[in-house]
Design an enzyme around this catalytic site. Sequence first.
Site: not given
Length: 305
Positions: A152-153, A156
Site C-alpha cells: 500500500h505504501e 503511494h
Amino acid sequence: MKSFKGIALLVITNILIMVTLAISANILVYFILPMFGIDVRGSFEARQLMFAAVFGFGGAFISLWMSKWFAKRGYKMQQVTNPTTPKEKLVYNTVKALAEREGIKMPEVWVYWDDVPNAFATGPSRNNSMVAVSSGLATSLSDAELKAVLAHEVGHIANGDMVATTLLQGLMNTMVYFAASIIARFVANAVARDGEPSHMVYFIVDIVLQIMLSILASIVIFAFSRKREFKADAYAADALGADAMISALQKIDALSRQSVEWQQREAREDALATMKIYGAHGGMKGLFATHPTIEDRIAALRNRR
C-alpha cells in the site's frame, strides 16, 4: 531542551522559507518578467496573482522537498540498510521487490518505535522516497498482512501521490491567497477615508479570509487524499492479493481501538454527538478525513475480487 531546539529549528526554517519566497516573488515580478516583455508591476491583480502562485506552489513544493527531513525528525527512527532480524528482512526485501517491480529506485526503509500500528511513505519523487514502519505494526501483523501494508505504501510512491497532492495543494494555496487579497483590497477601498484605503482593514480581512478559504480548500485536498488511499489499496491488492490487505485493515482497526488515544477520541466524539456536530461516517468529520473509513476500504477491496 531537545524539543525546544526542534521547535526553534522549525521556526527558523519557516522564516527562511518565507523570506526566500518573498525575495523570489519580487525578483520575478520586477526583473525577470519585464525581461520577457511582461510588465505586471502596475497591475495590482496581476502582481497579486504572481505573488500568490509563488507562495502557493513554492510553499507546497518546499514542504514536499523537506518531507523526508521532517519525517525523520518527527519520530525516533532507525534506517534499515543491512537487515538482521526476520521482521527487518521481511520489510526490507518486500519494499525492494516492489520497487524493482515498478522500476523505481529503492526507497529508504525506516522503522520507528511506537506501539500504535502505522506506516507511511513520503518523499519528493518516485525515485527519492522513504517508507517508514512502526514497531507496533511490524510486531502485530502476520507476514502476509505486513507485506500488504508495505505494498500500500509503495503504491503511494509508484502512483506519484506525493507530487500530485503537492500540485493540488499549490493550486489551492494560490487560489486562497489571490481571492483573499482581492476581496480584502475591495473592502479596504470601500471603507477608505479621504481616498486612502485602510491598511489595517486590508490586513484583518485578508487574514480572516485566508483562514476561512483555507478550510474550504482543505475539503478538496482531503477528498483527493481519500481517493488516493483507495488507489493505494488497489495497488496492494493487485500486487499481493486483496485478502491480505483486508485482513491487515481489520487487524489495524481492532488494535487502534484498543489504544488510549482512540478511546479518548471516542469519548470526545460521544460528548459532541448530542450536539450533532458530526457523525462517525459522514457529516463534517467525513469531509475533513484524510482516509476513508475502514469499512469503505474493505468494501472496495472485496469488490475487486
